[in-house]
Write a protein that holds these residues in place. Structure first.
Motif, PDB file in Angstrom:
ATOM      1  N   THR A  44     -13.685   8.967 165.517  1.00  0.00           N
ATOM      2  CA  THR A  44     -12.303   9.939 165.079  1.00  0.00           C
ATOM      3  C   THR A  44     -12.660  10.300 163.476  1.00  0.00           C
ATOM      4  O   THR A  44     -13.208   9.466 162.730  1.00  0.00           O
ATOM      5  CB  THR A  44     -11.386   9.066 165.419  1.00  0.00           C
ATOM      6  OG1 THR A  44     -10.927   8.834 166.704  1.00  0.00           O
ATOM      7  CG2 THR A  44     -10.121   9.888 164.759  1.00  0.00           C
ATOM      8  N   LEU A  45     -12.243  11.508 163.304  1.00  0.00           N
ATOM      9  CA  LEU A  45     -12.292  11.995 161.942  1.00  0.00           C
ATOM     10  C   LEU A  45     -10.743  12.529 161.921  1.00  0.00           C
ATOM     11  O   LEU A  45     -10.344  12.946 162.801  1.00  0.00           O
ATOM     12  CB  LEU A  45     -13.243  12.837 161.503  1.00  0.00           C
ATOM     13  CG  LEU A  45     -14.570  12.195 161.729  1.00  0.00           C
ATOM     14  CD1 LEU A  45     -15.375  13.096 162.951  1.00  0.00           C
ATOM     15  CD2 LEU A  45     -15.628  12.858 160.336  1.00  0.00           C
ATOM     16  N   ARG A  46     -10.011  12.271 160.672  1.00  0.00           N
ATOM     17  CA  ARG A  46      -8.794  12.868 160.394  1.00  0.00           C
ATOM     18  C   ARG A  46      -8.560  13.317 159.015  1.00  0.00           C
ATOM     19  O   ARG A  46      -9.551  13.115 158.212  1.00  0.00           O
ATOM     20  CB  ARG A  46      -7.695  12.026 160.802  1.00  0.00           C
ATOM     21  CG  ARG A  46      -7.659  10.700 159.594  1.00  0.00           C
ATOM     22  CD  ARG A  46      -6.338   9.779 159.882  1.00  0.00           C
ATOM     23  NE  ARG A  46      -6.540   8.677 160.533  1.00  0.00           N
ATOM     24  CZ  ARG A  46      -5.525   7.863 160.765  1.00  0.00           C
ATOM     25  NH1 ARG A  46      -4.512   7.808 160.159  1.00  0.00           N
ATOM     26  NH2 ARG A  46      -5.805   6.710 161.693  1.00  0.00           N
ATOM     27  N   ALA A  47      -7.493  14.247 158.844  1.00  0.00           N
ATOM     28  CA  ALA A  47      -7.555  14.856 157.487  1.00  0.00           C
ATOM     29  C   ALA A  47      -5.968  15.232 157.417  1.00  0.00           C
ATOM     30  O   ALA A  47      -5.130  15.469 158.523  1.00  0.00           O
ATOM     31  CB  ALA A  47      -8.255  16.189 157.268  1.00  0.00           C
ATOM     32  N   ASP A  48      -5.420  14.961 156.331  1.00  0.00           N
ATOM     33  CA  ASP A  48      -4.179  15.747 155.866  1.00  0.00           C
ATOM     34  C   ASP A  48      -4.111  17.036 156.424  1.00  0.00           C
ATOM     35  O   ASP A  48      -5.147  17.828 156.225  1.00  0.00           O
ATOM     36  CB  ASP A  48      -3.800  15.484 154.542  1.00  0.00           C
ATOM     37  CG  ASP A  48      -2.268  15.961 154.168  1.00  0.00           C
ATOM     38  OD1 ASP A  48      -1.781  17.323 154.705  1.00  0.00           O
ATOM     39  OD2 ASP A  48      -1.621  15.170 153.496  1.00  0.00           O
ATOM     40  N   ALA A  49      -3.099  17.425 157.192  1.00  0.00           N
ATOM     41  CA  ALA A  49      -3.065  18.646 157.872  1.00  0.00           C
ATOM     42  C   ALA A  49      -3.457  20.064 156.836  1.00  0.00           C
ATOM     43  O   ALA A  49      -3.626  21.408 156.979  1.00  0.00           O
ATOM     44  CB  ALA A  49      -2.071  19.127 158.683  1.00  0.00           C
ATOM     45  N   ARG A  50      -2.927  19.645 155.365  1.00  0.00           N
ATOM     46  CA  ARG A  50      -2.720  20.622 154.460  1.00  0.00           C
ATOM     47  C   ARG A  50      -4.216  20.721 153.677  1.00  0.00           C
ATOM     48  O   ARG A  50      -4.370  21.617 152.902  1.00  0.00           O
ATOM     49  CB  ARG A  50      -1.642  20.025 153.365  1.00  0.00           C
ATOM     50  CG  ARG A  50      -0.337  20.223 153.822  1.00  0.00           C
ATOM     51  CD  ARG A  50       0.638  19.432 152.980  1.00  0.00           C
ATOM     52  NE  ARG A  50       0.283  18.176 152.756  1.00  0.00           N
ATOM     53  CZ  ARG A  50       0.918  17.238 151.873  1.00  0.00           C
ATOM     54  NH1 ARG A  50       1.841  17.705 151.124  1.00  0.00           N
ATOM     55  NH2 ARG A  50       0.641  15.831 151.780  1.00  0.00           N
ATOM     56  N   ASP A  88      -8.393  17.244 168.250  1.00  0.00           N
ATOM     57  CA  ASP A  88      -7.627  16.855 169.164  1.00  0.00           C
ATOM     58  C   ASP A  88      -6.068  17.017 168.826  1.00  0.00           C
ATOM     59  O   ASP A  88      -5.271  16.490 169.485  1.00  0.00           O
ATOM     60  CB  ASP A  88      -7.759  15.285 169.013  1.00  0.00           C
ATOM     61  CG  ASP A  88      -9.151  14.679 169.428  1.00  0.00           C
ATOM     62  OD1 ASP A  88      -9.657  15.196 170.472  1.00  0.00           O
ATOM     63  OD2 ASP A  88      -9.684  13.835 168.980  1.00  0.00           O
ATOM     64  N   GLY A  89      -5.783  17.903 167.980  1.00  0.00           N
ATOM     65  CA  GLY A  89      -4.470  18.394 167.690  1.00  0.00           C
ATOM     66  C   GLY A  89      -3.848  17.874 166.311  1.00  0.00           C
ATOM     67  O   GLY A  89      -4.484  16.962 165.658  1.00  0.00           O
ATOM     68  N   VAL A  90      -2.943  18.309 166.051  1.00  0.00           N
ATOM     69  CA  VAL A  90      -2.201  17.797 164.763  1.00  0.00           C
ATOM     70  C   VAL A  90      -0.994  16.851 165.232  1.00  0.00           C
ATOM     71  O   VAL A  90       0.028  17.431 166.004  1.00  0.00           O
ATOM     72  CB  VAL A  90      -1.610  19.129 164.083  1.00  0.00           C
ATOM     73  CG1 VAL A  90      -0.813  18.538 162.852  1.00  0.00           C
ATOM     74  CG2 VAL A  90      -2.820  19.892 163.359  1.00  0.00           C
ATOM     75  N   ARG A  91      -0.824  15.841 164.706  1.00  0.00           N
ATOM     76  CA  ARG A  91       0.235  14.630 164.862  1.00  0.00           C
ATOM     77  C   ARG A  91       1.299  15.084 163.790  1.00  0.00           C
ATOM     78  O   ARG A  91       0.994  14.929 162.649  1.00  0.00           O
ATOM     79  CB  ARG A  91      -0.164  13.371 164.851  1.00  0.00           C
ATOM     80  CG  ARG A  91       0.772  12.406 165.154  1.00  0.00           C
ATOM     81  CD  ARG A  91       0.404  11.035 165.486  1.00  0.00           C
ATOM     82  NE  ARG A  91      -0.774  10.860 166.331  1.00  0.00           N
ATOM     83  CZ  ARG A  91      -1.296   9.774 166.768  1.00  0.00           C
ATOM     84  NH1 ARG A  91      -1.185   8.712 165.907  1.00  0.00           N
ATOM     85  NH2 ARG A  91      -2.401   9.626 167.557  1.00  0.00           N
ATOM     86  N   ARG A  92       2.420  15.795 164.169  1.00  0.00           N
ATOM     87  CA  ARG A  92       3.191  16.080 163.378  1.00  0.00           C
ATOM     88  C   ARG A  92       4.122  14.704 162.550  1.00  0.00           C
ATOM     89  O   ARG A  92       4.277  13.743 163.195  1.00  0.00           O
ATOM     90  CB  ARG A  92       4.420  17.019 163.832  1.00  0.00           C
ATOM     91  CG  ARG A  92       3.966  18.301 164.484  1.00  0.00           C
ATOM     92  CD  ARG A  92       4.823  19.181 165.108  1.00  0.00           C
ATOM     93  NE  ARG A  92       5.494  18.672 166.165  1.00  0.00           N
ATOM     94  CZ  ARG A  92       6.596  18.579 166.919  1.00  0.00           C
ATOM     95  NH1 ARG A  92       6.985  19.756 166.351  1.00  0.00           N
ATOM     96  NH2 ARG A  92       6.704  18.047 167.964  1.00  0.00           N
ATOM     97  N   ALA A  93       4.503  14.894 161.314  1.00  0.00           N
ATOM     98  CA  ALA A  93       5.236  13.915 160.630  1.00  0.00           C
ATOM     99  C   ALA A  93       4.495  12.603 161.046  1.00  0.00           C
ATOM    100  O   ALA A  93       5.325  11.445 161.414  1.00  0.00           O
ATOM    101  CB  ALA A  93       6.940  13.729 161.051  1.00  0.00           C
ATOM    102  N   THR A 105      -0.948  15.136 160.241  1.00  0.00           N
ATOM    103  CA  THR A 105      -2.608  14.772 160.193  1.00  0.00           C
ATOM    104  C   THR A 105      -3.149  15.512 161.259  1.00  0.00           C
ATOM    105  O   THR A 105      -2.702  15.557 162.526  1.00  0.00           O
ATOM    106  CB  THR A 105      -2.569  13.196 160.392  1.00  0.00           C
ATOM    107  OG1 THR A 105      -1.804  12.557 159.396  1.00  0.00           O
ATOM    108  CG2 THR A 105      -4.085  12.799 160.375  1.00  0.00           C
ATOM    109  N   ALA A 106      -4.403  16.113 161.139  1.00  0.00           N
ATOM    110  CA  ALA A 106      -5.233  16.714 162.117  1.00  0.00           C
ATOM    111  C   ALA A 106      -6.121  15.705 162.299  1.00  0.00           C
ATOM    112  O   ALA A 106      -6.893  15.084 161.773  1.00  0.00           O
ATOM    113  CB  ALA A 106      -5.850  17.912 161.465  1.00  0.00           C
ATOM    114  N   PHE A 107      -6.224  15.576 163.672  1.00  0.00           N
ATOM    115  CA  PHE A 107      -7.266  14.470 164.278  1.00  0.00           C
ATOM    116  C   PHE A 107      -8.419  15.462 164.906  1.00  0.00           C
ATOM    117  O   PHE A 107      -8.135  16.379 165.460  1.00  0.00           O
ATOM    118  CB  PHE A 107      -6.590  13.664 165.245  1.00  0.00           C
ATOM    119  CG  PHE A 107      -5.908  12.578 164.700  1.00  0.00           C
ATOM    120  CD1 PHE A 107      -6.357  11.236 164.469  1.00  0.00           C
ATOM    121  CD2 PHE A 107      -4.415  12.807 164.437  1.00  0.00           C
ATOM    122  CE1 PHE A 107      -5.368  10.431 163.947  1.00  0.00           C
ATOM    123  CE2 PHE A 107      -3.615  11.812 163.608  1.00  0.00           C
ATOM    124  CZ  PHE A 107      -4.005  10.667 163.639  1.00  0.00           C
TER     125      PHE A 107
END
Length: 239
Positions: free
Chosen positions: A152-158, A174-179, A191-193
């Protein structure tokens, strides 16, 4: 928890984060000229010592393996990265479920899934082969040595720069998990996963290797003349 390991690439070496990296971390972070916007970065030697201490504590707790990113040619620390959120799938699901909490894997245990994150680089090496080589080393170790099923890799959606870098690797959204959590700036962040699965790894490995080869070829290419006189010299007949 897997044992710490040193990973050797063509451009960088990933060394288990340790106290002797403190001056190098502080120097690499100093070039950022201020607090990082999306990733924890240690500024000054005191923060760097705390950063290393916390990374070692996470390793002892079985929750992360942290690395200093060291360039091979200059022998210079240019940032840090780590394996985190090591996930152990303990056989088939049974019923009724146990009331006992699931602990981290025992010493030497191999994870079934893992996250690559907490990566930061000094500005002079951003957007170049350092990140590609680092990711290739981590992904190769995760998939080929550990045999994980998912990274898995993730980043602040901004954080558009980090998201673009992850997407260039060939990771699937895998989509963006809101809040999802609180950001470093205090704001509630989305967060964008992204993920790479075991069956997708050969294609991703080839993609990264091609990008590294293209960058290497670009560095070897002759300089292009930029003046009219230079172009005329090239076009002039020989002899």
């Amino acid at each position: 928890m897997p044992a710490p390991v040193m990973l050797h690439g063509r451009i960088v070496r990933l060394e288990p984060l340790a106290p002797h990296h403190v001056p190098g971390l502080a120097g690499a972070a100093a070039a950022l000229r201020g607090p990082a916007e999306f990733t924890v970065v240690p500024h000054g030697e005191q923060e760097a010592r705390t950063y290393v201490f916390q990374a070692e504590a996470a390793q002892l707790a079985g929750t992360a393996l942290a690395f200093a990113i060291v360039t091979i040619e200059e022998e210079c620390v240019v940032g840090a990265t780590r394996f985190t959120h090591l996930d152990y799938w303990r056989g088939p699901l049974t019923w009724p479920l146990s009331a006992e909490p699931v602990a981290a894997g025992p010493s030497g245990a191999i994870p079934d899934a893992v996250e690559i994150g907490n990566t930061w680089l000094t500005p002079t090496v951003r957007g170049g082969p350092v990140n590609l080589d680092s990711k290739l080393l981590l992904l190769t170790h995760a998939f080929d040595s550990w045999g994980v099923r998912r990274v898995t890799l993730r980043a602040d959606a901004r954080n558009r720069r980090s998201r673009a870098a992850i997407e260039r690797l060939g990771a699937v959204s895998d989509g963006v998990r809101r809040a999802h959590s609180r950001g470093l700036d205090g704001a509630v962040r989305d967060t964008a996963f992204y993920s790479i699965l075991h069956d997708e790894w050969p294609g991703v490995r080839e993609r990264i290797s091609e990008q590294l080869a293209a960058r290497a070829a670009l560095r070897r290419a002759p300089l292009i003349p930029t003046t009219a006189d230079a172009w005329r010299a090239l076009a002039a007949p020989i002899g």
